[in-house]
Design a protein around this motif. Structure first.
Motif, PDB file in Angstrom:
ATOM      1  N   ARG A 126       0.827  -1.220   0.000  1.00  0.00           N
ATOM      2  CA  ARG A 126       0.000   0.000   0.000  1.00  0.00           C
ATOM      3  C   ARG A 126       0.856   1.263   0.000  1.00  0.00           C
ATOM      4  NH1 ARG A 126      -3.173  -2.993   3.625  1.00  0.00           N
ATOM      5  NH2 ARG A 126      -2.335  -1.841   5.409  1.00  0.00           N
ATOM      6  N   VAL A 127       2.020   1.214   0.644  1.00  0.00           N
ATOM      7  CA  VAL A 127       2.899   2.385   0.649  1.00  0.00           C
ATOM      8  C   VAL A 127       3.380   2.690  -0.774  1.00  0.00           C
ATOM      9  CG1 VAL A 127       5.090   3.330   1.489  1.00  0.00           C
ATOM     10  CG2 VAL A 127       3.595   2.074   3.046  1.00  0.00           C
ATOM     11  N   GLY A 128       3.686   1.652  -1.545  1.00  0.00           N
ATOM     12  CA  GLY A 128       4.074   1.857  -2.932  1.00  0.00           C
ATOM     13  C   GLY A 128       2.950   2.465  -3.752  1.00  0.00           C
ATOM     14  N   MET A 129       1.728   2.018  -3.519  1.00  0.00           N
ATOM     15  CA  MET A 129       0.571   2.571  -4.233  1.00  0.00           C
ATOM     16  C   MET A 129       0.335   4.018  -3.838  1.00  0.00           C
ATOM     17  SD  MET A 129      -1.907  -0.795  -3.993  1.00  0.00           S
ATOM     18  CE  MET A 129      -3.200  -0.145  -5.047  1.00  0.00           C
ATOM     19  N   PHE A 130       0.516   4.318  -2.549  1.00  0.00           N
ATOM     20  CA  PHE A 130       0.353   5.694  -2.061  1.00  0.00           C
ATOM     21  C   PHE A 130       1.348   6.617  -2.752  1.00  0.00           C
ATOM     22  CE2 PHE A 130       1.573   9.150   0.738  1.00  0.00           C
ATOM     23  CZ  PHE A 130       0.354   9.669   1.161  1.00  0.00           C
ATOM     24  N   ALA A 131       2.590   6.163  -2.867  1.00  0.00           N
ATOM     25  CA  ALA A 131       3.624   6.980  -3.505  1.00  0.00           C
ATOM     26  C   ALA A 131       3.250   7.307  -4.944  1.00  0.00           C
ATOM     27  CB  ALA A 131       4.962   6.246  -3.455  1.00  0.00           C
ATOM     28  N   ALA A 132       2.734   6.329  -5.675  1.00  0.00           N
ATOM     29  CA  ALA A 132       2.351   6.552  -7.073  1.00  0.00           C
ATOM     30  C   ALA A 132       1.173   7.506  -7.175  1.00  0.00           C
ATOM     31  CB  ALA A 132       2.016   5.215  -7.738  1.00  0.00           C
ATOM     32  N   ARG A 133       0.179   7.315  -6.297  1.00  0.00           N
ATOM     33  CA  ARG A 133      -1.018   8.178  -6.345  1.00  0.00           C
ATOM     34  C   ARG A 133      -0.678   9.637  -6.080  1.00  0.00           C
ATOM     35  NH1 ARG A 133      -3.718   3.872  -3.656  1.00  0.00           N
ATOM     36  NH2 ARG A 133      -3.441   4.920  -1.658  1.00  0.00           N
ATOM     37  N   HIS A 134       0.325   9.878  -5.262  1.00  0.00           N
ATOM     38  CA  HIS A 134       0.666  11.248  -4.878  1.00  0.00           C
ATOM     39  C   HIS A 134       1.885  11.782  -5.623  1.00  0.00           C
ATOM     40  CE1 HIS A 134      -2.297  11.608  -1.594  1.00  0.00           C
ATOM     41  NE2 HIS A 134      -2.126  10.300  -1.502  1.00  0.00           N
ATOM     42  N   GLY A 135       2.278  11.093  -6.685  1.00  0.00           N
ATOM     43  CA  GLY A 135       3.327  11.610  -7.555  1.00  0.00           C
ATOM     44  C   GLY A 135       4.714  11.636  -6.950  1.00  0.00           C
ATOM     45  N   LEU A 136       4.953  10.777  -5.978  1.00  0.00           N
ATOM     46  CA  LEU A 136       6.280  10.727  -5.359  1.00  0.00           C
ATOM     47  C   LEU A 136       7.207   9.836  -6.190  1.00  0.00           C
ATOM     48  CD1 LEU A 136       5.046  10.366  -1.701  1.00  0.00           C
ATOM     49  CD2 LEU A 136       6.048  12.395  -2.745  1.00  0.00           C
ATOM     50  N   SER A 137       8.458  10.184  -6.206  1.00  0.00           N
ATOM     51  CA  SER A 137       9.419   9.495  -7.058  1.00  0.00           C
ATOM     52  C   SER A 137       9.744   8.100  -6.549  1.00  0.00           C
ATOM     53  CB  SER A 137      10.704  10.325  -7.132  1.00  0.00           C
ATOM     54  OG  SER A 137      11.730   9.606  -7.755  1.00  0.00           O
ATOM     55  N   LEU A 138       9.881   7.167  -7.501  1.00  0.00           N
ATOM     56  CA  LEU A 138      10.323   5.825  -7.157  1.00  0.00           C
ATOM     57  C   LEU A 138      11.761   5.858  -6.644  1.00  0.00           C
ATOM     58  CD1 LEU A 138       9.334   2.908  -7.153  1.00  0.00           C
ATOM     59  CD2 LEU A 138      10.205   2.685  -9.489  1.00  0.00           C
ATOM     60  N   ALA A 139      12.505   6.858  -7.069  1.00  0.00           N
ATOM     61  CA  ALA A 139      13.886   7.007  -6.600  1.00  0.00           C
ATOM     62  C   ALA A 139      13.931   7.261  -5.093  1.00  0.00           C
ATOM     63  CB  ALA A 139      14.569   8.154  -7.338  1.00  0.00           C
ATOM     64  N   ILE A 140      12.932   7.960  -4.562  1.00  0.00           N
ATOM     65  CA  ILE A 140      12.876   8.207  -3.116  1.00  0.00           C
ATOM     66  C   ILE A 140      12.702   6.890  -2.372  1.00  0.00           C
ATOM     67  CG2 ILE A 140      11.563   9.308  -1.255  1.00  0.00           C
ATOM     68  CD1 ILE A 140      10.902  11.557  -3.183  1.00  0.00           C
ATOM     69  N   LEU A 141      11.830   6.030  -2.903  1.00  0.00           N
ATOM     70  CA  LEU A 141      11.645   4.714  -2.288  1.00  0.00           C
ATOM     71  C   LEU A 141      12.954   3.937  -2.270  1.00  0.00           C
ATOM     72  CD1 LEU A 141       8.260   3.504  -3.858  1.00  0.00           C
ATOM     73  CD2 LEU A 141       8.644   4.340  -1.552  1.00  0.00           C
ATOM     74  N   SER A 142      13.653   3.954  -3.393  1.00  0.00           N
ATOM     75  CA  SER A 142      14.913   3.223  -3.490  1.00  0.00           C
ATOM     76  C   SER A 142      15.938   3.755  -2.502  1.00  0.00           C
ATOM     77  CB  SER A 142      15.472   3.324  -4.917  1.00  0.00           C
ATOM     78  OG  SER A 142      14.565   2.804  -5.850  1.00  0.00           O
TER      79      SER A 142
END
Length: 200
Positions: free
Chosen positions: A115-131
């Motif tokens: 769900r955290v990954g889905m939240f990041a996508a919905r709110h336009g947060l970068s995948l690089a931040i997750l990494s």
């Protein structure tokens, strides 16, 4: 027949060398370890897991400080930063729990990470931040586990397994989030296309 500690450490090390992503996040009820007749942890593994469990709050604070120093918190919302901290706490506890009892994460815990990954996508947060956040978490945990290995005099077999679990858990958690992130982007794209089609 009850299998001894060497068997479980050997299974863990073998699984981590395989092509399938494993780690505390991947070891659920279907894993080779948790499905064995009885878990008999190496006493050194139990001691290390207990020591790590006592330092979860410290690791979380250290990870948060490193994220601030790297500028990651400036690139995300406070709500997302809190969710990432919650994932870090969950994962650190899961690693300690696995070393103590062989218990992997539950479906609920794995779904939370998704769900955290889905939240990041919905709110336009970068995948690089997750990494980058997972790299920061991994490094903080490796530092603490190395400190505890030296303090407790943990042998090489358990030490290597613990380090591999941390690295594998970071990789597995990130892949889980990335898949959820990409799935959410595809859903959003389909919804946008459907909306445009209905307008025309």
């Amino acid at each position: 027949m009850t299998l001894g500690p060497a068997y479980y450490l050997r299974v863990a090390a073998t699984e981590m060398r395989g092509t399938v992503a494993v780690g505390a996040l991947a070891w659920g009820h279907g894993s080779a370890i948790s499905s064995a007749p009885a878990f008999c942890a190496d006493p050194a593994s139990v001691r290390l897991g207990q020591a790590l469990a006592l330092r979860v709050s410290e690791v979380t604070r250290s990870t948060a400080s490193a994220a601030v120093a790297a500028g990651l918190t400036e690139l995300s919302s406070p709500r997302f930063a809190q969710q990432i901290r919650d994932v870090h706490i969950l994962t650190s506890r899961a690693i300690a729990r696995f070393l103590i009892s062989g218990q992997g994460t539950t479906e609920t815990e794995r779904n939370f990470i998704t769900r955290v990954g889905m939240f990041a996508a919905r709110h336009g947060l970068s995948l690089a931040i997750l990494s980058r956040s997972y790299v920061v978490w991994r490094d903080a945990n490796l530092r603490v586990v190395n400190e505890e290995i030296n303090r407790l005099g943990i042998g090489q077999t358990v030490s290597n397994v613990a380090r591999k679990i941390i690295r594998s858990s970071a990789d597995t958690g990130l892949r889980r989030m990335a898949r959820a992130y990409e799935y959410q982007l595809r859903v959003a794209a389909r919804e946008e296309n459907s909306l445009e089609a209905s307008v025309h």
